[in-house]
Design an enzyme around this catalytic site. Structure first.
Site, PDB file in Angstrom:
ATOM      1  N   ARG A 116      45.424  37.161  41.194  1.00  0.00           N
ATOM      2  CA  ARG A 116      44.139  37.843  41.081  1.00  0.00           C
ATOM      3  C   ARG A 116      43.708  38.493  42.379  1.00  0.00           C
ATOM      4  O   ARG A 116      42.703  39.185  42.429  1.00  0.00           O
ATOM      5  CB  ARG A 116      43.074  36.858  40.598  1.00  0.00           C
ATOM      6  CG  ARG A 116      43.413  36.312  39.232  1.00  0.00           C
ATOM      7  CD  ARG A 116      42.316  35.489  38.632  1.00  0.00           C
ATOM      8  NE  ARG A 116      42.888  34.479  37.728  1.00  0.00           N
ATOM      9  CZ  ARG A 116      42.187  33.803  36.836  1.00  0.00           C
ATOM     10  NH1 ARG A 116      40.909  33.983  36.730  1.00  0.00           N
ATOM     11  NH2 ARG A 116      42.777  32.909  36.071  1.00  0.00           N
ATOM     12  N   VAL A 117      44.447  38.244  43.450  1.00  0.00           N
ATOM     13  CA  VAL A 117      44.140  38.938  44.702  1.00  0.00           C
ATOM     14  C   VAL A 117      44.940  40.228  44.747  1.00  0.00           C
ATOM     15  O   VAL A 117      44.452  41.261  45.168  1.00  0.00           O
ATOM     16  CB  VAL A 117      44.477  38.037  45.901  1.00  0.00           C
ATOM     17  CG1 VAL A 117      44.442  38.812  47.188  1.00  0.00           C
ATOM     18  CG2 VAL A 117      43.513  36.884  45.950  1.00  0.00           C
TER      19      VAL A 117
END
Lengths: 496, 96
Positions: free
Chosen positions: A364-365
């Site tokens: 998710r980064v």
């Protein structure tokens, strides 16, 4: 005689340091002992998480405060504790003795050495339980953790301060992935902590030997509560590892903590809760099994410079059964972490190792945690792979396909081949960039599939000889410039 | 209500404990019988520390060697020689 003098000197220093003070202690007596849990009567003014000490020198932590009794879990061996034995409170909350001497050592969750070397002198005491840093203290995650594994660094990048879950069945390479990441941190200024929970001692021994052989132990701390250690130690091990990580993070350093694995941690906590007669919920886990992991993983963060800088990256490992990602504990931890690396048995058996299912894995980064060099070559790769997977079903009808589809399948197969990697063989940033650049620009399209690995090895060794300048430039600047690309093109075409 | 005679005495003890909990009682353990002046000195210190001194139970235990141990319910203040020696032993063991 010299040794005796040393001892006397230390003893004198220790004794003159402490002043005699009137201390009121709470006492209680044992009324029940069962499987690592001791129930006591008395101890009316003791607080949650306080350490109590028995007359036999054994220590325990208070985790249950009931109207008439106090429930504690024994830190270590509970076999010598008798009914009616007196216990007194020490007034100290459970803390870990952290020190920079921990680097290179193998210890248990109470920082007692288990590698046979001498005791560690505590520098500072860090509490095992701590509230995670608030929103104001944190900074955005944008510095990468170079794992040295092509598939991860290119498609599912991990940043410093992120939590990335490694999830898969037994024997799919979860621990190998984590260890390879640790092995690649030699010159990356990243302190690694490997927390072994409920593992076989033989496996732990081989991991430590491997780290030692590859000189990775100099920047690693191993905290272990193996399968034969008491359930209490298995329950506390991840928190101890996190506390040690926070010690280094508060000095402004970057830390990577691997929790291997949290499934066994959940089992240990379930055992403690059931013996304490707490109500059992789904799958006999206690009601706070989510909080058990969330409070641990929320302590991973990237601190703002104003509050010391530093970061703590967490790589929790969860073992699934039959590839079921929708079971209780896996879904819990997936919802806590910032992404997962999903490993599958089918891919592993088909020879794709690391057996990462790129479709189910996510970070998710994402691109924020990638260097410019990797970002420039990784751009199309994920899309290409997704399209390849969709069309892979048609590859059986290869003779009946049009040119466009055949090209896609060709490219996809070569990219998949290039993403395979041998274990304990981390790639440097430049090596990753070069290989992915060569694959996504079509230079491998003309090579036969089974010769791709050989070509890769040849290219890498050639780059180490003739292309050293380019590699060093990429490794230092972390950018792929036009002139670098020209040079790489020349070298790649030479090797074809 | 008929109570089984075999548990009657224990039940009586249980209810007594519930009604008058020994939590408030203060007990002083010494190695030898304390003289009146010594008792008065102790009482003064206890009042200063904030303990209720209406009922003080004096006990003798030769094992503590010297000094006194104060017990209020489950709280214990160990001022005995035995306690000091044990702490000394532990500190020496830990530091070396």
């Amino acid at each position: 005689m010299k040794v005796l003098d040393e001892y006397l000197k230390e003893a004198k220093a220790e004794l003159t340091k402490s002043e005699a003070e009137v201390k009121a202690e709470e006492i209680g007596s044992v009324i029940e002992v069962k499987d690592g849990v001791v129930i006591l009567k008395g101890l009316t003014r003791v607080s949650y998480g306080e350490i109590i000490e028995f007359t036999s020198q054994a220590k325990a932590v208070v985790i249950d405060l009931l109207p008439e009794t106090v429930g504690t879990i024994v830190l270590g061996d509970y076999l010598g504790i008798k009914f009616g034995e007196t216990a007194k409170s020490t007034g100290m909350t459970l803390s870990v003795a952290a020190s920079s001497d921990l680097l290179g050592r193998v210890v248990d969750p109470l920082i007692n050495p288990i590698d046979g070397k001498n005791k560690i002198k505590p520098e500072k005491y860090y509490p095992l339980e701590k509230v995670a840093p608030g929103v104001v203290y944190r900074k955005k995650v944008n510095v990468p953790v170079q794992t040295g594994i092509k598939a991860i660094d290119v498609l599912i990048p991990i940043g410093r301060g992120q939590r990335e879950l490694i999830i898969g069945d037994r024997g799919t390479g979860k621990t190998t992935l984590a260890i390879d990441t640790i092995l690649n941190q030699k010159n990356e200024n990243l302190i690694c902590i490997y927390c072994a929970i409920g593992q076989k001692r033989a496996k732990l021994a081989s991991i430590v030997k491997l780290l030692e052989k590859k000189s990775a132990l100099d920047y690693t701390v191993v905290i272990a509560a193996t399968a034969s250690d008491s359930v209490t130690l298995q329950y506390l091990a991840p928190y101890a590892a996190c506390a040690v990580g926070e010690y280094f993070m508060d000095q402004g350093k970057d830390v990577l903590v691997v929790y291997d694995d949290l499934t066994k941690h959940a089992w240990a906590y379930r055992q403690i809760s059931l013996v304490l007669r707490r109500p059992a919920a789904r799958e006999a886990y206690p009601g706070d099994i989510f909080y058990l992991h969330s409070r641990l993983l929320e302590r991973a963060c990237r601190m703002d410079e104003k509050y010391g800088g530093g970061s703590l990256t967490a790589l929790p490992i969860i073992e699934t059964l039959e590839g079921d990602l929708s079971a209780y504990i896996p879904t819990n931890v997936i919802s806590i972490t910032d992404g997962q690396i999903s490993l599958e048995t089918d891919l592993f058996n088909a020879g794709i190792r690391p057996a990462i299912n790129v479709g189910l894995s996510v970070s998710r980064v994402g691109g924020d945690a990638q260097t410019k060099a990797i970002k420039s070559v990784a751009g199309k790769l994920k899309l290409d792979l997704a399209q390849y997977r969709e069309m892979a079903a048609f590859s059986q009808f290869e003779s009946e396909l049009d040119e466009e589809t055949k090209k896609f399948l060709n490219r996809g197969a070569r990219v998949t081949q290039v993403l395979k990697q041998r274990r304990n063989n981390p790639y440097s940033l430049a090596e990753e960039v070069v290989i992915i650049w060569a694959a996504s620009n079509g230079y491998l399209d003309k090579i036969a599939l089974d010769e791709v690995e050989e070509f890769e090895a040849k290219l890498i060794s050639d780059l180490k000889l003739r292309g050293k300048a380019v590699m060093d430039r990429i490794n230092k600047n972390k950018v792929l410039e036009k002139k670098d690309e020209e040079e790489l093109k020349r070298l790649v075409l030479d090797n074809l | 209500m008929k109570i089984d005679p075999s548990i009657f005495s224990e039940l009586k003890l249980f209810f007594n404990e519930r009604a008058n909990p020994s939590a408030g009682k203060l007990s002083v353990v010494s190695a030898y019988t304390l003289s009146q002046t010594e008792k008065e000195l102790i009482l003064v210190s206890l009042i200063r520390l904030g303990y209720k001194t209406d009922e003080v139970d004096y006990q003798i235990n030769k094992n503590i060697l010297a000094g006194i141990i104060l017990k209020v319910g489950t709280t214990v203040i160990d001022l005995s020689l035995r306690g000091q020696l044990t702490t000394l032993k532990n500190e020496l063991y830990e530091s070396t």
